[in-house]
Design a protein around this motif. Structure first.
Motif, mmCIF file in Angstrom:
data_model
loop_
_atom_site.group_PDB
_atom_site.id
_atom_site.type_symbol
_atom_site.label_atom_id
_atom_site.label_comp_id
_atom_site.label_asym_id
_atom_site.label_seq_id
_atom_site.Cartn_x
_atom_site.Cartn_y
_atom_site.Cartn_z
ATOM 1 N N ASN A 1 1.020 -1.087 0.031
ATOM 2 C CA ASN A 1 0.055 -0.004 0.095
ATOM 3 C C ASN A 1 0.873 1.447 0.092
ATOM 4 N N PHE A 2 0.480 2.151 -1.052
ATOM 5 C CA PHE A 2 1.564 3.129 -1.046
ATOM 6 C C PHE A 2 0.655 4.508 -1.148
ATOM 7 N N PRO A 3 0.944 5.640 -0.551
ATOM 8 C CA PRO A 3 0.338 6.720 -0.791
ATOM 9 C C PRO A 3 0.108 7.064 -2.421
ATOM 10 N N ASN A 4 -1.299 7.386 -2.957
ATOM 11 C CA ASN A 4 -1.207 7.378 -4.403
ATOM 12 C C ASN A 4 -0.620 8.776 -5.193
ATOM 13 N N ALA A 5 0.727 8.666 -5.278
ATOM 14 C CA ALA A 5 1.570 9.759 -5.823
ATOM 15 C C ALA A 5 1.860 9.279 -7.390
ATOM 16 N N VAL A 6 1.226 8.332 -7.867
ATOM 17 C CA VAL A 6 1.279 7.626 -9.253
ATOM 18 C C VAL A 6 1.042 9.099 -10.466
ATOM 19 N N PRO A 7 1.873 9.423 -11.162
ATOM 20 C CA PRO A 7 1.534 10.643 -12.121
ATOM 21 C C PRO A 7 0.767 10.124 -13.226
ATOM 22 N N ASP A 8 -0.003 10.939 -13.731
ATOM 23 C CA ASP A 8 -0.611 10.656 -14.966
ATOM 24 C C ASP A 8 -0.008 10.413 -16.196
ATOM 25 N N SER A 9 1.249 11.078 -16.175
ATOM 26 C CA SER A 9 2.177 10.865 -17.276
ATOM 27 C C SER A 9 3.619 10.909 -17.054
ATOM 28 N N ARG A 10 4.266 9.992 -17.729
ATOM 29 C CA ARG A 10 5.862 10.218 -17.668
ATOM 30 C C ARG A 10 6.422 10.603 -18.822
ATOM 31 N N ASP A 11 5.874 10.936 -19.778
ATOM 32 C CA ASP A 11 6.144 11.343 -21.000
ATOM 33 C C ASP A 11 6.833 12.937 -20.932
ATOM 34 N N TYR A 12 7.937 12.872 -20.531
ATOM 35 C CA TYR A 12 8.838 14.107 -20.220
ATOM 36 C C TYR A 12 9.353 14.699 -21.563
ATOM 37 N N ALA A 13 9.097 15.896 -21.837
ATOM 38 C CA ALA A 13 9.383 16.548 -23.093
ATOM 39 C C ALA A 13 10.619 17.183 -22.912
ATOM 40 N N GLY A 14 11.356 17.435 -23.962
ATOM 41 C CA GLY A 14 12.568 18.269 -24.320
ATOM 42 C C GLY A 14 13.853 17.070 -24.102
ATOM 43 N N ASP A 15 14.797 17.688 -24.371
ATOM 44 C CA ASP A 15 16.158 16.862 -24.595
ATOM 45 C C ASP A 15 16.888 16.887 -23.248
ATOM 46 N N LEU A 16 15.997 16.017 -22.015
ATOM 47 C CA LEU A 16 16.673 15.733 -20.899
ATOM 48 C C LEU A 16 17.734 14.837 -20.974
ATOM 49 N N LYS A 17 18.607 14.980 -19.853
ATOM 50 C CA LYS A 17 19.627 14.000 -19.527
ATOM 51 C C LYS A 17 19.204 12.582 -19.096
ATOM 52 N N PRO A 18 19.547 11.513 -19.500
ATOM 53 C CA PRO A 18 18.782 10.179 -19.033
ATOM 54 C C PRO A 18 18.968 9.949 -17.603
ATOM 55 N N GLU A 19 20.183 10.675 -16.912
ATOM 56 C CA GLU A 19 19.935 10.286 -15.441
ATOM 57 C C GLU A 19 18.842 11.454 -14.727
ATOM 58 N N TRP A 20 18.610 12.418 -15.328
ATOM 59 C CA TRP A 20 17.601 13.298 -14.790
ATOM 60 C C TRP A 20 16.001 12.760 -15.262
ATOM 61 N N ARG A 21 16.107 12.151 -16.382
ATOM 62 C CA ARG A 21 14.708 11.323 -16.524
ATOM 63 C C ARG A 21 14.512 10.457 -15.521
ATOM 64 N N ARG A 22 15.520 9.555 -15.109
ATOM 65 C CA ARG A 22 15.458 8.706 -14.210
ATOM 66 C C ARG A 22 15.027 9.003 -12.814
#
Length: 331
Positions: free
Chosen positions: A161-182
């Motif tokens: 059981n977790f507090p429901n912090a699950v986001p609606d989307s993980r489709d991050y826009a832009g040229d983000l660094k892989p470690e930052w996306r992670r």
């Protein structure tokens, strides 16, 4: 190359204010937890999701109420409950199989207190999987234990059981660094964030407000800001750089409470570093907005002048701003 935090940016290491005797915590109130989850999804951060009243929840409710034309009581009164009811699809608890990425390190336990010893570590990562899972779901290890009494050991695929912090989307826009996306993914930061025109850091309310060009409130985060020794620098500044997963240059000469004999040290990046997962460098020399290794203390302790948010709120804010975004600091 990623910018390394220099010695000039060090007025931000947290320190604890004197605290009263701790009181026994009440049990989790699931109505409060549900409200916290909805507010968290809407961008009015109640701090940690723990199902309990507190100043962070009061501030979040006032922010939400102000955008709905409600009396800013800071309470879960009937009009506020009715307004929150519109978002009831965000349930308070998410029953989720423990994700394998939530158990991936590197973990560092124990983390030494001495900066010189920290400098020799490969990272200032989480101390254990439970701590990482807690930040992933915007809470604390203690709350996860409360939500899963007598539960099975942590392992991939085990239902928790977790507090429901699950986001609606993980489709991050832009040229983000892989470690930052992670990092964004690990902190359950949603990809759909409003674009800030300017920020207001309000000392009296202990919040950071995100506003559009018409001064409409878009998001609000409880913050720790300054102290008697290093007060909040009142004025209008701007964000110079958004530095993700930053290193930290510790210079004891810049701290009034540094220990005698401390030496300069370059600390590795990590969520348990002094500035957490992101540093928003300000045009006011020595100052920035950043994360923290102790989310439960936001708004309750003091800082060396900088503005501290939970790691997940700091990461969310980083998606809302860009170099040049104005930041107004006011009483």
């Amino acid at each position: 190359m990623r910018k390394i935090l220099g010695a000039a940016f060090l007025a931000c290491l947290p320190f604890a204010a004197s605290a009263a005797e701790p009181k026994a915590k009440p049990s989790i109130d699931y109505t409060i937890l549900h409200a916290q989850v909805i507010l968290d999804h809407l961008g009015f951060s109640p701090g940690i999701l723990d199902g309990r009243e507190g100043q962070s929840l009061t501030s979040a409710l006032k922010g939400f109420q102000s955008t709905r034309g409600l009396t800013e009581s800071g309470e879960l009164d009937k009009p506020t409950l009715w307004a929150l009811h519109e978002y009831r699809s965000w349930r308070p608890i998410a029953k989720i199989a423990v994700p394998s990425e939530g158990l991936q390190g590197p973990f560092v336990n124990p983390i030494p207190k001495d900066a010189g010893e920290q400098a020799n570590l490969p990272s200032l990562g989480y101390t254990r999987p439970l701590e990482k899972l807690a930040e992933m779901f915007h809470t604390t290890p203690e709350v996860l234990v409360e939500l899963n009494p007598g539960g099975a050991g942590i392992a991939p695929g085990v239902i928790f059981n977790f507090p429901n912090a699950v986001p609606d989307s993980r489709d991050y826009a832009g040229d983000l660094k892989p470690e930052w996306r992670r990092t964004l993914n690990d902190l359950n930061v949603g990809a759909k964030q409003p674009e800030a025109d300017h920020l207001v850091v309000d000392k009296s309310e202990k919040v950071l407000k995100v506003l559009d060009a018409d001064d409409k409130l878009l998001a609000q985060f409880t913050a720790t800001m300054g102290s008697q020794h290093d007060p909040l620098p009142i004025g209008t500044w701007k964000i110079n750089v958004v530095d993700t997963n930053p290193k930290f240059h510790y210079n004891p000469d810049l701290f009034w409470d540094a220990k005698k004999g401390d030496e300069k040290a370059m600390l590795p990046p990590g969520p348990n570093g002094p500035v957490g997962v992101v540093w928003l460098d300000l045009s006011k020399e020595h100052y920035g907005i950043h994360g923290t290794p102790e989310p439960q203390n936001i708004g309750r302790t003091q800082s060396h002048g900088c503005i501290r948010l939970t790691n997940w709120d700091a990461a969310r804010l980083a998606l809302m701003v860009k170099p040049g975004t104005k930041a107004i600091f006011q009483e």
